[in-house]
Motif scaffolding. Structure first.
Motif, short mmCIF file in Angstrom:
data_model
loop_
_atom_site.label_atom_id
_atom_site.label_comp_id
_atom_site.label_asym_id
_atom_site.label_seq_id
_atom_site.Cartn_x
_atom_site.Cartn_y
_atom_site.Cartn_z
N PRO A 1 0.66 18.43 12.64
CA PRO A 1 0.43 17.09 13.19
C PRO A 1 -0.50 16.22 12.33
CG PRO A 1 -0.78 18.77 14.42
CD PRO A 1 0.16 19.50 13.52
N GLU A 2 -1.40 16.87 11.58
CA GLU A 2 -2.29 16.10 10.72
C GLU A 2 -1.56 15.41 9.59
OE1 GLU A 2 -1.54 19.85 8.66
OE2 GLU A 2 -1.99 19.35 10.74
N LEU A 3 -0.35 15.89 9.28
CA LEU A 3 0.43 15.34 8.18
C LEU A 3 1.21 14.09 8.60
CD1 LEU A 3 1.34 15.74 5.24
CD2 LEU A 3 3.07 17.35 6.07
N VAL A 4 1.52 13.99 9.88
CA VAL A 4 2.40 12.92 10.38
C VAL A 4 1.95 11.53 9.95
CG1 VAL A 4 3.28 11.80 12.46
CG2 VAL A 4 3.29 14.31 12.29
N GLY B 1 17.59 -0.43 13.42
CA GLY B 1 16.80 -0.62 14.63
C GLY B 1 15.43 0.01 14.51
N TYR B 2 15.37 1.16 13.84
CA TYR B 2 14.07 1.80 13.58
C TYR B 2 13.18 0.88 12.75
CZ TYR B 2 10.59 4.42 11.01
OH TYR B 2 9.41 4.81 10.42
N ARG C 1 8.34 -2.35 12.46
CA ARG C 1 7.69 -3.63 12.17
C ARG C 1 6.77 -4.03 13.31
NH1 ARG C 1 11.80 -8.40 11.76
NH2 ARG C 1 12.51 -7.20 9.94
N HIS C 2 7.14 -3.65 14.54
CA HIS C 2 6.34 -3.98 15.72
C HIS C 2 5.35 -2.86 16.08
CE1 HIS C 2 8.46 -7.67 16.68
NE2 HIS C 2 9.63 -7.05 16.52
N GLY C 3 5.20 -1.88 15.20
CA GLY C 3 4.25 -0.80 15.44
C GLY C 3 4.76 0.28 16.37
N ALA C 4 6.07 0.31 16.62
CA ALA C 4 6.64 1.27 17.57
C ALA C 4 7.59 2.24 16.88
CB ALA C 4 7.37 0.53 18.69
N GLY C 5 7.46 2.40 15.57
CA GLY C 5 8.34 3.30 14.86
C GLY C 5 8.32 4.73 15.37
N PRO C 6 7.14 5.35 15.49
CA PRO C 6 7.10 6.74 15.98
C PRO C 6 7.71 6.90 17.38
CG PRO C 6 5.02 6.15 14.93
CD PRO C 6 5.82 4.89 15.06
N TYR D 1 9.93 5.00 18.80
CA TYR D 1 11.38 4.79 18.70
C TYR D 1 12.07 6.06 18.23
CZ TYR D 1 15.83 2.84 17.04
OH TYR D 1 17.17 2.60 16.82
N LEU D 2 11.52 6.71 17.20
CA LEU D 2 12.14 7.93 16.70
C LEU D 2 12.18 9.01 17.78
CD1 LEU D 2 10.80 8.39 13.06
CD2 LEU D 2 13.04 7.58 13.81
N GLU D 3 11.08 9.16 18.51
CA GLU D 3 11.04 10.18 19.55
C GLU D 3 12.14 9.96 20.57
OE1 GLU D 3 10.43 12.06 23.20
OE2 GLU D 3 10.00 9.89 22.99
N ARG D 4 12.33 8.73 20.98
CA ARG D 4 13.34 8.43 21.99
C ARG D 4 14.75 8.49 21.43
NH1 ARG D 4 8.66 6.55 23.39
NH2 ARG D 4 8.08 6.07 25.55
N ALA D 5 14.93 8.05 20.20
CA ALA D 5 16.26 8.09 19.60
C ALA D 5 16.71 9.53 19.36
CB ALA D 5 16.27 7.29 18.30
N TYR D 6 15.80 10.37 18.85
CA TYR D 6 16.14 11.78 18.66
C TYR D 6 16.45 12.45 20.00
CZ TYR D 6 15.20 12.48 13.66
OH TYR D 6 15.27 12.48 12.29
#
Length: 241
Positions: free
Chosen positions: A30-33, A103-104, A109-114, A116-121
């Motif tokens: 997690p420290e790498l994320v 979409g990602y 761009r709005h600071g919601a990338g992480p 978004y990925l969690e929900r898309a996956y």
């Protein structure tokens, strides 16, 4: 071309191996994320392919054979069972991969990338949903408090398309031929089973350099080893490139 120092993770929402690497990364390292550049990888449509070619790049990914596809089905079942995960295989009907991946970029761009990925996956690999369906992406955006039309319609936005071509150029320049793919300096690591080697490579660069003995103290300094942590700039820490 100068070597970029920030470690990068090339991920795809389409790939089950990329999903597993995403999960392993968050659970084991997690420290790498937050240290990584997250770069989406997808098979470009005709428009993106043309823009990429005009920018001087090309997409080198080759579609898998039926034999490899059958192997992947069995292999992913083994890997998910080892992790105690339940997988629902989605059905892709004429997918346009710009829809979830661009979409990602908008979400990021709005600071919601992480998020978004969690929900898309989760939508694709846990719920078995079609993430190339704009309504699925719109639902994810709404859940994150983003404009559903902006996120689900990212592929129609010329500015986002241009940003996407930049990601495709990164893929081309880094020689990415599959996912998950990790890059650290001059080192390349392909596959979920190379995540540990990639993490070790990044961790080695965090360690302070070992002090050398001062000449004249009665003992000779130890020679610096090529690739030793903290003593070289971009030494190879293992794994496949």
């Amino acid at each position: 071309m100068a070597v970029r120092r920030t470690p990068r993770f090339y991920f795809s929402l389409r790939s089950p191996y990329s999903w597993l690497a995403y999960r392993d990364l968050h659970q084991r390292y997690p420290e790498l994320v937050p240290e990584l550049d997250w770069v989406p990888f997808w098979e470009p449509d005709e428009r993106s392919s043309r823009l990429l070619a005009e920018a001087g790049g090309e997409f080198v990914y080759t579609a898998m054979s039926r034999a490899k596809h059958l192997y992947v089905l069995a292999d992913v079942r083994r890997l998910t069972a080892e992790r105690g995960l339940t997988l629902r295989w989605p059905v892709d009907r004429e997918p346009v991969w710009e829809i979830p991946h661009l979409g990602y970029l908008v979400a990021a761009r709005h600071g919601a990338g992480p998020a978004y990925l969690e929900r898309a996956y989760r939508a694709r690999w846990v719920q078995g949903r079609d993430i190339c369906d704009r309504s699925t992406v719109a639902e994810i955006a709404a859940d994150l408090g983003l404009d559903p039309a902006e996120v689900s319609g990212a592929a129609d936005d010329p500015e986002v398309r241009h940003q996407g071509v930049g990601a495709l150029l990164d893929i081309y320049r880094d020689g990415v031929f599959g996912v998950p793919f990790f890059v650290h300096g001059l080192d390349r690591f392909w596959g979920v089973d190379r995540l540990a080697a990639f993490a070790a490579s990044v961790a080695a660069k965090r360690r302070p350099a070992e002090p050398t003995q001062v000449p004249g103290d009665g003992s000779a300094p130890e020679p610096a080893l090529v690739g030793a942590p903290g003593r070289t700039d971009e030494g190879h820490a293992g794994g496949c490139g």
